[in-house]
Write a protein that holds these residues in place. Sequence first.
Motif, mmCIF file in Angstrom:
data_model
loop_
_atom_site.group_PDB
_atom_site.id
_atom_site.type_symbol
_atom_site.label_atom_id
_atom_site.label_comp_id
_atom_site.label_asym_id
_atom_site.label_seq_id
_atom_site.Cartn_x
_atom_site.Cartn_y
_atom_site.Cartn_z
ATOM 1 N N THR A 64 0.823 -1.209 0.000
ATOM 2 C CA THR A 64 0.000 0.000 0.000
ATOM 3 C C THR A 64 0.851 1.250 0.000
ATOM 4 O O THR A 64 0.646 2.161 -0.797
ATOM 5 N N ALA A 135 -11.656 2.784 0.219
ATOM 6 C CA ALA A 135 -11.239 3.196 1.556
ATOM 7 C C ALA A 135 -10.425 2.114 2.255
ATOM 8 O O ALA A 135 -9.569 2.415 3.091
ATOM 9 N N MET A 136 -10.683 0.847 1.925
ATOM 10 C CA MET A 136 -9.947 -0.243 2.566
ATOM 11 C C MET A 136 -8.482 -0.267 2.142
ATOM 12 O O MET A 136 -7.659 -0.904 2.791
ATOM 13 N N ARG A 140 -2.915 3.353 6.690
ATOM 14 C CA ARG A 140 -3.439 3.348 8.053
ATOM 15 C C ARG A 140 -2.751 4.386 8.926
ATOM 16 O O ARG A 140 -3.170 4.609 10.053
ATOM 17 N N ALA A 221 -15.735 6.159 5.487
ATOM 18 C CA ALA A 221 -15.036 5.786 4.250
ATOM 19 C C ALA A 221 -14.630 7.021 3.458
ATOM 20 O O ALA A 221 -13.506 7.105 2.939
ATOM 21 N N LEU A 224 -11.704 8.728 5.208
ATOM 22 C CA LEU A 224 -10.446 7.989 5.111
ATOM 23 C C LEU A 224 -9.712 8.288 3.812
ATOM 24 O O LEU A 224 -8.489 8.101 3.727
ATOM 25 N N ARG A 298 -7.353 6.662 13.150
ATOM 26 C CA ARG A 298 -7.356 6.173 11.769
ATOM 27 C C ARG A 298 -7.295 4.649 11.688
ATOM 28 O O ARG A 298 -7.948 4.032 10.843
ATOM 29 N N HIS A 302 -10.252 2.355 9.922
ATOM 30 C CA HIS A 302 -9.968 1.415 8.837
ATOM 31 C C HIS A 302 -10.529 0.034 9.156
ATOM 32 O O HIS A 302 -11.097 -0.636 8.281
ATOM 33 N N GLU A 303 -10.393 -0.403 10.402
ATOM 34 C CA GLU A 303 -10.936 -1.702 10.803
ATOM 35 C C GLU A 303 -12.456 -1.729 10.646
ATOM 36 O O GLU A 303 -13.035 -2.732 10.225
ATOM 37 N N SER A 306 -13.622 -1.950 7.017
ATOM 38 C CA SER A 306 -13.149 -3.181 6.374
ATOM 39 C C SER A 306 -13.983 -4.396 6.763
ATOM 40 O O SER A 306 -13.902 -5.444 6.119
#
Length: 417
Positions: A64, A135-136, A140, A221, A224, A298, A302-303, A306
């Motif tokens: 990433t 967004a995934m 992070r 989302a 992020l 953040r 993210h978790e 996801s």
Amino acid sequence: MSGTTTKSVDHRSCHHEPVAAVTSDYTPPPSPFQRPPAPSSPYSVASDTVSDWDYHWRTTMGRTRCCVVMNKLESSATGRKTQYHRLLPLFRRRCHHKNPLLSPCAAYRVIEFTDSTGLVDIWHSLSDEELMEKAMMVPRIAEDPKKVAFMFLARRHLPLRLFWEKFFEGHDGLFSIYLHTSPDFNYEPPNSSVFYKRRIPSKFVQWGKPTMTDAERRLLANALLDFSNQRFVLLSESCIPLFNFTTIYNYLMNANGSFLSSFDDPRKIGRGRYNKRMGPTITLKDWRKGSQWFEVNRGLAHEIISDKTYYHVFQTHCLPPCYMDEHYLPTLVNKIRPDLTTNTTVTWTDWSGGGSHPRMFMKKDITKTFINEVRYGSNCTYNGVNSKICFVFARKFHPSTLDPLLKMAPKIFGFSP
């Protein structure tokens, strides 16, 4: 949208900063979730040899982060070809993906719009599924200067907007705003407002239904997609800040964990809402309740976006009298990352009257004594130390409270008159 043009841009275009060399005089408070910079950081133009960059990939970079750098290189290569052209093949090999539409690199091309005045809009044409996938794949770890994302979940307009305008005044670059409203609401404030063009593509929301949680995930989302957002706070149109911007910014940025309440409630309005059909994915032992109004870092944001496993279980089996907005996130965090939250909320609410809704405060309630009682009338721990500041936001405040709030803003809140 009429009168708009769409473009796919690097995320820094809206900040008007050089892509290759990012500099700032501002030094944000240290974050416990920020990793120290690696040797020969790709964000420094000093590391311009293939060997240096290859070393950084093998030792500290994941797929990433590699793609963030590659997008920066592609944006800079045209104007500075002699410095960057030999680096692009390396990163294209490292970040290669069979399907470019789903690749991490493609995720960093955030879809934006510009209107006839050239102002950047955050509106886009992504479906919820496409938005979540994009967004995934974002980093992070937030970039500097780190920002707080203020996510407003509102029916239509913000009746206390002018009070919030005072709150944000003079702090450009340290916050982002996202508005989720009814999709048939098209009002835009003046282009001088910090709320101008901050609406995200929204859908109808019903109180007590899964659509409420859908809206929360949609806000997260979208927020992020800005790589600088480090803290994410969910607010309603009846919320107010209890302190000035600097105080709240430092309080959130310096916090060791997120502020998302998650507790086991043995009553009928707690465990009594559990549906056995959720098992074995979610058991009664896993079941938690908490405040809808959360603040997360953040990593936890993210978790949340996801998750697919637990989200679909709740969508199917948590229906009134089970309210997804009170149970999904508390249960999810308890299942996957209980270490990332303090199990508290930073939004004060008065439930002393009982019932399904908290007390609504009117114009006559707004006094200096009342505001200070809300600000300092509690005891808690902050980063392991006893504190009198336990809440930095409060709700619910009627539109009639705007005038008295504005009048006491300079003395009580420290806002400029």
